[in-house]
Design a protein around this motif. Structure first.
Motif, PDB file in Angstrom:
ATOM      1  N   ALA A  31       0.791  -1.280  -0.186  1.00 23.32           N
ATOM      2  CA  ALA A  31       0.055   0.126  -0.154  1.00 23.32           C
ATOM      3  C   ALA A  31       0.679   1.388   0.033  1.00 23.32           C
ATOM      4  N   GLU A  32       2.074   1.306   0.631  1.00 25.23           N
ATOM      5  CA  GLU A  32       2.874   2.209   0.990  1.00 25.23           C
ATOM      6  C   GLU A  32       3.668   2.641  -0.670  1.00 25.23           C
ATOM      7  N   VAL A  33       3.820   1.657  -1.246  1.00 21.23           N
ATOM      8  CA  VAL A  33       4.749   1.698  -2.571  1.00 21.23           C
ATOM      9  C   VAL A  33       3.501   2.196  -3.560  1.00 21.23           C
ATOM     10  N   PHE A  34       2.515   1.494  -3.444  1.00 17.24           N
ATOM     11  CA  PHE A  34       1.423   2.170  -4.316  1.00 17.24           C
ATOM     12  C   PHE A  34       0.924   3.426  -4.154  1.00 17.24           C
ATOM     13  N   ARG A  35       0.737   3.943  -2.898  1.00 14.94           N
ATOM     14  CA  ARG A  35       0.312   5.217  -2.591  1.00 14.94           C
ATOM     15  C   ARG A  35       1.165   6.379  -3.028  1.00 14.94           C
ATOM     16  N   GLU A  36       2.404   6.022  -2.616  1.00 19.34           N
ATOM     17  CA  GLU A  36       3.535   6.949  -3.098  1.00 19.34           C
ATOM     18  C   GLU A  36       3.523   7.144  -4.791  1.00 19.34           C
ATOM     19  N   GLY A  37       3.331   5.891  -5.607  1.00 24.76           N
ATOM     20  CA  GLY A  37       3.450   5.754  -6.831  1.00 24.76           C
ATOM     21  C   GLY A  37       2.373   6.625  -7.522  1.00 24.76           C
ATOM     22  N   VAL A  38       1.244   6.446  -6.970  1.00 25.37           N
ATOM     23  CA  VAL A  38       0.237   7.546  -7.312  1.00 25.37           C
ATOM     24  C   VAL A  38       0.620   8.999  -7.140  1.00 25.37           C
ATOM     25  N   GLU A  39       1.106   9.287  -6.022  1.00 25.10           N
ATOM     26  CA  GLU A  39       1.335  10.730  -5.738  1.00 25.10           C
ATOM     27  C   GLU A  39       2.505  11.311  -6.657  1.00 25.10           C
ATOM     28  N   ARG A  40       3.360  10.240  -7.097  1.00 22.41           N
ATOM     29  CA  ARG A  40       4.386  10.834  -8.238  1.00 22.41           C
ATOM     30  C   ARG A  40       4.203  10.637  -9.619  1.00 22.41           C
ATOM     31  N   GLY A  41       2.813  10.158  -9.824  1.00 21.66           N
ATOM     32  CA  GLY A  41       2.034  10.221 -11.161  1.00 21.66           C
ATOM     33  C   GLY A  41       1.483   9.085 -11.928  1.00 21.66           C
ATOM     34  N   ALA A  42       1.461   7.944 -11.164  1.00 27.13           N
ATOM     35  CA  ALA A  42       0.979   6.621 -11.741  1.00 27.13           C
ATOM     36  C   ALA A  42      -0.557   6.891 -11.917  1.00 27.13           C
ATOM     37  N   ASP A  43      -0.842   6.372 -13.247  1.00 24.40           N
ATOM     38  CA  ASP A  43      -2.576   6.711 -13.587  1.00 24.40           C
ATOM     39  C   ASP A  43      -3.042   5.401 -12.914  1.00 24.40           C
ATOM     40  N   ARG A  44      -2.380   4.513 -13.048  1.00 22.79           N
ATOM     41  CA  ARG A  44      -3.496   2.952 -12.361  1.00 22.79           C
ATOM     42  C   ARG A  44      -2.378   2.151 -11.915  1.00 22.79           C
ATOM     43  N   LEU A  45      -2.961   1.317 -10.922  1.00 23.98           N
ATOM     44  CA  LEU A  45      -2.276   0.186 -10.157  1.00 23.98           C
ATOM     45  C   LEU A  45      -2.737  -1.125 -10.806  1.00 23.98           C
ATOM     46  N   CYS A  46      -1.879  -1.911 -10.587  1.00 19.96           N
ATOM     47  CA  CYS A  46      -2.206  -3.383 -10.694  1.00 19.96           C
ATOM     48  C   CYS A  46      -1.717  -4.511  -9.525  1.00 19.96           C
ATOM     49  N   PHE A  47      -2.438  -5.253  -9.156  1.00 23.38           N
ATOM     50  CA  PHE A  47      -2.204  -6.252  -8.124  1.00 23.38           C
ATOM     51  C   PHE A  47      -1.929  -7.469  -8.978  1.00 23.38           C
ATOM     52  N   CYS A  48      -0.662  -8.106  -8.837  1.00 28.90           N
ATOM     53  CA  CYS A  48      -0.195  -9.444  -9.649  1.00 28.90           C
ATOM     54  C   CYS A  48       0.017 -10.721  -8.678  1.00 28.90           C
TER      55      CYS A  48
END
Length: 508
Positions: A152-169
């Motif tokens: 969750a921490e990696v994803f949340r910061e990724g969104v703040e840095r500009g990621a448009d979408r997330l993917c759970f693999c």
């Protein structure tokens, strides 16, 4: 909180990347473009065209798909490396599937880094991809075995840095539907995709559970292709959502079977006969009770109409078949036996089935001709055939046949001796009728190098299909025998009277 498909579901197809990682599969740029075009036409939203860093051919494929003007986003797989991102952008991709290992197992054993190092690499890669003008789908590899707080921490910061979408693999298929329902909701601070592998057979169920829990995009492959046991199948997921949950997926479902067979042909990976939706047996019935029920009301033994996915129902005959199924099949073939003749035809079919034989259309027609005393004069008669093949020779076949009384000699080359022989047969009858080979299968009936082989083929012409078989110790001769038997049945006169009142003579 469970969200019941609150938003329209998107489909991210990775047949050309994850699917191509199926052992033994290697697609050409032209083949990839064919499949991508078909995917876009069906209604897939995102096409992962490959990995730009993999090879020059991969970059050529991505460029051709990106330049094709398809109604789907062109995506490419990248690692958290600036070089990968540059190659993707330079190839013309619309988006990147930025995949970063997030489980301690992958971080320590595969990358030999720390969580902090991987996090910084991931976030920097997101920022760089955005600088290159790319849409970013930020993906956590092996997320189902990761510390979920860290993910969750990696994803949340990724969104703040500009990621448009997330993917759970779910990289090795260890996620259960129950865990997916609990894991997905806390990660919904950006549009979330679910990417499941089918190692334990849970891929489809877990994907559906994640979508019900709030994920809005499913990663899929045509025919469930992919590493090891493959990925969630596009056709199975679409029809499960449509039929079981009443979801309008926006996918042109009538194109699912043509897409499936297209991909099977280009990848060389045949469809399992019992595969849901697209397998040969999915809409095929033999059992007397089942066939009789389906003929009265198809919904008795079918969960959906075969036409809905671009297929047709098939009633095949064997020892389990009843009189109603046999009569219906004979009627479709143009025969109209009386009660006594029908009873005898059914008995002969059952005897063949009891002997363990696979019964083809050509077998049924031969039985009907014999019982009803209908003279059948083959329009094709083989005089000779010759095959040339070897390590330094192009497989070449020549055949001489009588085709409706005219002697015709034809030749063809092929990928192997059997392919060359069948192509030569098709060319030789082209003036009489264009016959297409739709399916070809071979089974060894006995063991050893002198094994008796049973070749089965399905041929079609002008919308009509016929199955036939040949059994020999020589696979090429068995193939030729099967094809000629089928051609003779397909090319027999359209106006031929096959009713019980027809003029009868000695059975052929």
């Amino acid at each position: 909180m469970i969200v019941l498909f609150g938003e329209s579901i998107r489909f991210f197809d990775t047949t050309l990347r994850d699917g191509e990682q199926t052992p033994g599969v290697s697609l050409t740029p032209a083949g990839k473009l064919e499949i991508a075009t078909h995917l876009a036409d069906v209604g897939v939203h995102v096409i992962e065209a490959g990995s730009a860093a993999a090879s020059v051919g991969e970059r050529e494929s991505i460029r051709s798909i990106a330049d094709a003007g398809l109604a789907a986003e062109c995506c490419t797989y990248v690692r958290a490396l600036p070089g990968d991102i540059d190659l993707a952008a330079d190839a013309g991709a619309d988006s990147v599937h930025l995949v970063v290992p997030v489980s301690d197992l992958h971080i320590a054993k595969k990358l030999r880094k720390t969580r902090e190092q991987v996090s910084q690499m991931a976030w920097s890669a997101v920022e760089y991809a955005k600088e290159r003008g790319l849409i970013v789908e930020f993906s956590g590899e092996d997320a189902s075995r990761a510390d979920q707080d860290f993910l969750a921490e990696v994803f949340r910061e990724g969104v703040e840095r500009g990621a448009d979408r997330l993917c759970f693999c779910d990289t090795v298929g260890l996620l259960t539907p129950e865990r997916a329902a609990a894991i997905v909701p806390p990660l919904l601070f950006a549009p979330l995709s679910i990417h499941c592998h089918d190692d334990l057979g849970f891929g489809l169920a877990t994907t559906v559970a994640a979508l019900r829990a709030g994920a809005t995009c499913a990663h899929v492959t045509v025919n469930g292709l992919g590493e090891r046991a493959g990925n969630t199948s596009l056709e199975e997921l679409v029809m499960a959502l449509e039929v079981l949950y009443g979801v309008d997926t926006g996918i042109k479902t009538e194109e699912l079977y043509p897409l499936s067979t297209h991909v099977a042909r280009l990848t060389g990976v045949p469809l399992a006969t019992n595969k849901p939706i697209v397998g040969e047996m999915a809409f095929t019935h033999e059992s007397g009770i089942h066939a009789h029920g389906v003929m009265r009301d198809a919904s008795t033994y079918e969960p959906l109409r075969p036409e809905r996915v671009g297929r047709r129902r098939r009633i095949v005959l064997g020892k389990h078949s009843g009189s109603a199924a046999v009569e219906a099949a004979l009627n479709d073939m143009g025969y109209a036996p009386d009660g006594t003749q029908l009873k005898e035809i059914v008995a002969r079919i059952k005897r063949l089935g009891d002997a363990g034989m696979r019964i083809t259309d050509a077998d049924i027609m031969a039985i009907a001709d014999t019982v009803m005393e209908i003279e059948f004069t083959p329009c094709i008669e083989l005089r000779q055939f010759t095959i040339v093949s070897g390590s330094n020779a192009m497989p070449t076949a020549s055949v001489t046949m009588l085709v409706r009384g005219d002697e015709i000699t034809g030749a063809a080359v092929g990928t192997g001796p059997v392919d060359a022989a069948i192509r030569a047969l098709q060319r030789s009858v082209a003036d009489v009728g264009s016959v297409r080979l739709d399916e070809y299968s071979v089974d060894a009936i006995t063991g050893g190098t002198d094994a008796l082989v049973d070749v089965s083929v399905k041929l079609s012409r002008n919308g009509k299909t016929v199955t036939s078989r040949g059994a020999r110790t020589d696979i090429i001769m068995a193939s030729v025998e099967a094809v000629i038997a089928g051609m003779n049945r397909l090319l027999r006169e359209e106006h031929e009277d096959r009713s019980q009142d027809s003029d009868r003579s000695a059975a052929a």
